[in-house]
Motif scaffolding. Structure first.
Motif, PDB file in Angstrom:
ATOM      1  N   GLN A  73      40.999  57.191  14.517  1.00 43.45           N
ATOM      2  CA  GLN A  73      39.774  57.989  14.587  1.00 43.45           C
ATOM      3  C   GLN A  73      40.087  59.386  14.064  1.00 43.45           C
ATOM      4  N   LEU A  74      39.148  59.937  13.313  1.00 44.13           N
ATOM      5  CA  LEU A  74      39.301  61.267  12.723  1.00 44.13           C
ATOM      6  C   LEU A  74      38.174  62.168  13.200  1.00 44.13           C
ATOM      7  N   VAL A  75      38.511  63.373  13.630  1.00 46.72           N
ATOM      8  CA  VAL A  75      37.509  64.334  14.086  1.00 46.72           C
ATOM      9  C   VAL A  75      37.747  65.664  13.379  1.00 46.72           C
ATOM     10  N   GLU A  76      36.723  66.128  12.672  1.00 42.46           N
ATOM     11  CA  GLU A  76      36.813  67.402  11.961  1.00 42.46           C
ATOM     12  C   GLU A  76      36.310  68.551  12.824  1.00 42.46           C
ATOM     13  N   SER A  77      36.774  69.744  12.502  1.00 46.98           N
ATOM     14  CA  SER A  77      36.284  70.961  13.136  1.00 46.98           C
ATOM     15  C   SER A  77      36.483  72.119  12.169  1.00 46.98           C
ATOM     16  N   GLY A  78      35.797  73.227  12.447  1.00 51.29           N
ATOM     17  CA  GLY A  78      36.027  74.437  11.670  1.00 51.29           C
ATOM     18  C   GLY A  78      34.968  74.766  10.644  1.00 51.29           C
ATOM     19  N   GLY A  79      33.950  73.926  10.507  1.00 54.09           N
ATOM     20  CA  GLY A  79      32.899  74.249   9.555  1.00 54.09           C
ATOM     21  C   GLY A  79      32.049  75.409  10.043  1.00 54.09           C
ATOM     22  N   ALA A  84      43.651  63.336  13.957  1.00 47.66           N
ATOM     23  CA  ALA A  84      43.630  61.883  14.039  1.00 47.66           C
ATOM     24  C   ALA A  84      44.105  61.445  15.411  1.00 47.66           C
ATOM     25  N   SER A  85      43.538  60.377  15.888  1.00 47.23           N
ATOM     26  CA  SER A  85      43.988  59.770  17.136  1.00 47.23           C
ATOM     27  C   SER A  85      44.070  58.262  16.932  1.00 47.23           C
ATOM     28  N   GLY A  86      44.771  57.621  17.848  1.00 48.89           N
ATOM     29  CA  GLY A  86      44.975  56.186  17.703  1.00 48.89           C
ATOM     30  C   GLY A  86      46.326  55.930  17.064  1.00 48.89           C
ATOM     31  N   SER A  87      46.360  55.043  16.104  1.00 48.40           N
ATOM     32  CA  SER A  87      47.613  54.637  15.467  1.00 48.40           C
ATOM     33  C   SER A  87      47.987  55.583  14.334  1.00 48.40           C
ATOM     34  N   ILE A  88      48.363  56.826  14.688  1.00 49.11           N
ATOM     35  CA  ILE A  88      48.627  57.825  13.641  1.00 49.11           C
ATOM     36  C   ILE A  88      49.864  57.475  12.821  1.00 49.11           C
ATOM     37  N   PHE A  89      50.743  56.633  13.360  1.00 51.56           N
ATOM     38  CA  PHE A  89      51.922  56.237  12.595  1.00 51.56           C
ATOM     39  C   PHE A  89      51.537  55.386  11.389  1.00 51.56           C
ATOM     40  N   SER A  90      50.318  54.816  11.427  1.00 49.54           N
ATOM     41  CA  SER A  90      49.866  53.944  10.351  1.00 49.54           C
ATOM     42  C   SER A  90      49.115  54.684   9.254  1.00 49.54           C
ATOM     43  N   ILE A  91      49.087  56.027   9.361  1.00 57.86           N
ATOM     44  CA  ILE A  91      48.360  56.827   8.370  1.00 57.86           C
ATOM     45  C   ILE A  91      49.259  57.148   7.187  1.00 57.86           C
ATOM     46  N   GLY A  92      48.730  56.936   5.979  1.00 61.20           N
ATOM     47  CA  GLY A  92      49.434  57.331   4.777  1.00 61.20           C
ATOM     48  C   GLY A  92      48.883  58.646   4.264  1.00 61.20           C
ATOM     49  N   MET A 141      40.716  52.494   4.773  1.00 60.56           N
ATOM     50  CA  MET A 141      40.272  53.885   4.726  1.00 60.56           C
ATOM     51  C   MET A 141      39.597  54.256   6.043  1.00 60.56           C
ATOM     52  N   TYR A 142      39.880  55.456   6.498  1.00 64.16           N
ATOM     53  CA  TYR A 142      39.248  55.988   7.697  1.00 64.16           C
ATOM     54  C   TYR A 142      38.516  57.276   7.321  1.00 64.16           C
ATOM     55  N   TRP A 143      37.392  57.503   7.987  1.00 62.94           N
ATOM     56  CA  TRP A 143      36.579  58.681   7.705  1.00 62.94           C
ATOM     57  C   TRP A 143      36.165  59.365   8.998  1.00 62.94           C
ATOM     58  N   GLY A 144      36.118  60.691   8.925  1.00 63.13           N
ATOM     59  CA  GLY A 144      35.514  61.449   9.994  1.00 63.13           C
ATOM     60  C   GLY A 144      34.007  61.509   9.803  1.00 63.13           C
ATOM     61  N   ARG A 145      33.317  62.151  10.754  1.00 65.19           N
ATOM     62  CA  ARG A 145      31.859  62.220  10.663  1.00 65.19           C
ATOM     63  C   ARG A 145      31.380  63.378   9.802  1.00 65.19           C
ATOM     64  N   GLY A 146      32.266  64.285   9.477  1.00 70.38           N
ATOM     65  CA  GLY A 146      31.906  65.386   8.604  1.00 70.38           C
ATOM     66  C   GLY A 146      31.614  66.669   9.347  1.00 70.38           C
ATOM     67  N   THR A 147      31.812  67.773   8.637  1.00 74.71           N
ATOM     68  CA  THR A 147      31.497  69.095   9.171  1.00 74.71           C
ATOM     69  C   THR A 147      30.831  69.909   8.072  1.00 74.71           C
ATOM     70  N   ALA A 206      53.570  64.514  12.447  1.00 74.34           N
ATOM     71  CA  ALA A 206      53.857  64.201  13.848  1.00 74.34           C
ATOM     72  C   ALA A 206      52.611  64.323  14.718  1.00 74.34           C
ATOM     73  N   LYS A 207      51.774  65.287  14.379  1.00 71.33           N
ATOM     74  CA  LYS A 207      50.564  65.509  15.177  1.00 71.33           C
ATOM     75  C   LYS A 207      49.354  64.748  14.637  1.00 71.33           C
ATOM     76  N   GLY A 208      49.479  64.228  13.420  1.00 71.22           N
ATOM     77  CA  GLY A 208      48.353  63.519  12.837  1.00 71.22           C
ATOM     78  C   GLY A 208      47.205  64.440  12.476  1.00 71.22           C
ATOM     79  N   THR A 209      47.535  65.620  11.966  1.00 70.91           N
ATOM     80  CA  THR A 209      46.493  66.576  11.609  1.00 70.91           C
ATOM     81  C   THR A 209      46.562  66.931  10.127  1.00 70.91           C
TER      82      THR A 209
END
Length: 118
Positions: free
Chosen positions: A3-9, A24-32, A106-112, A74-77
């Motif tokens: 799961q991806l969550v954006e902030s800062g807009g 990112a949360s969940g299986s962050i080790f699986s992120i390329g 592919m994973y997507w956040g909801r947008g900001t 490491a933090k998935g950010t």
């Protein structure tokens, strides 16, 4: 699953700066690769910047020299520092991540929303 969550807009005047963050949360080790895309009203979604796990970056020509993408594996950010913002940068910005072992995933956040206006 990731799961991806954006902030800062937000809203800023031309010439101003903003920093977008994506966690990112969940299986962050699986992120390329990770990246940022944007979609302005009436336009197609376009790639803004990407970064590999090893730190290799790529930018669309219109933001080169103004935007900087970075990540913390490491933090998935992933973050996008945006300087010298222009009205043409106004769009909804989406965080993106691809699968580390299957790049077709592919994973997507909801947008900001980012609005640049005087």
């Amino acid at each position: 699953q990731v799961q991806l969550v954006e902030s800062g807009g937000g809203s800023v005047q031309p010439g101003g700066s903003l920093t977008l963050s994506c966690a990112a949360s969940g299986s962050i080790f699986s992120i390329g690769g990770m990246g940022w895309y944007r979609q302005a009203p009436g336009k197609q979604r376009e790639l803004v910047a990407t970064i590999t796990r090893g730190g290799r970056t790529n930018y669309v020509d219109s933001v080169k020299g103004r935007f900087t993408i970075s990540r913390d594996n490491a933090k998935g950010t992933v973050s996008l520092r945006m300087n010298s913002l222009e009205p043409e940068d106004t769009a909804v910005y989406y965080c993106n991540a691809e699968g580390r072992f299957n790049t077709a995933t592919m994973y997507w956040g909801r947008g900001t929303q980012v609005t640049v206006s005087s």
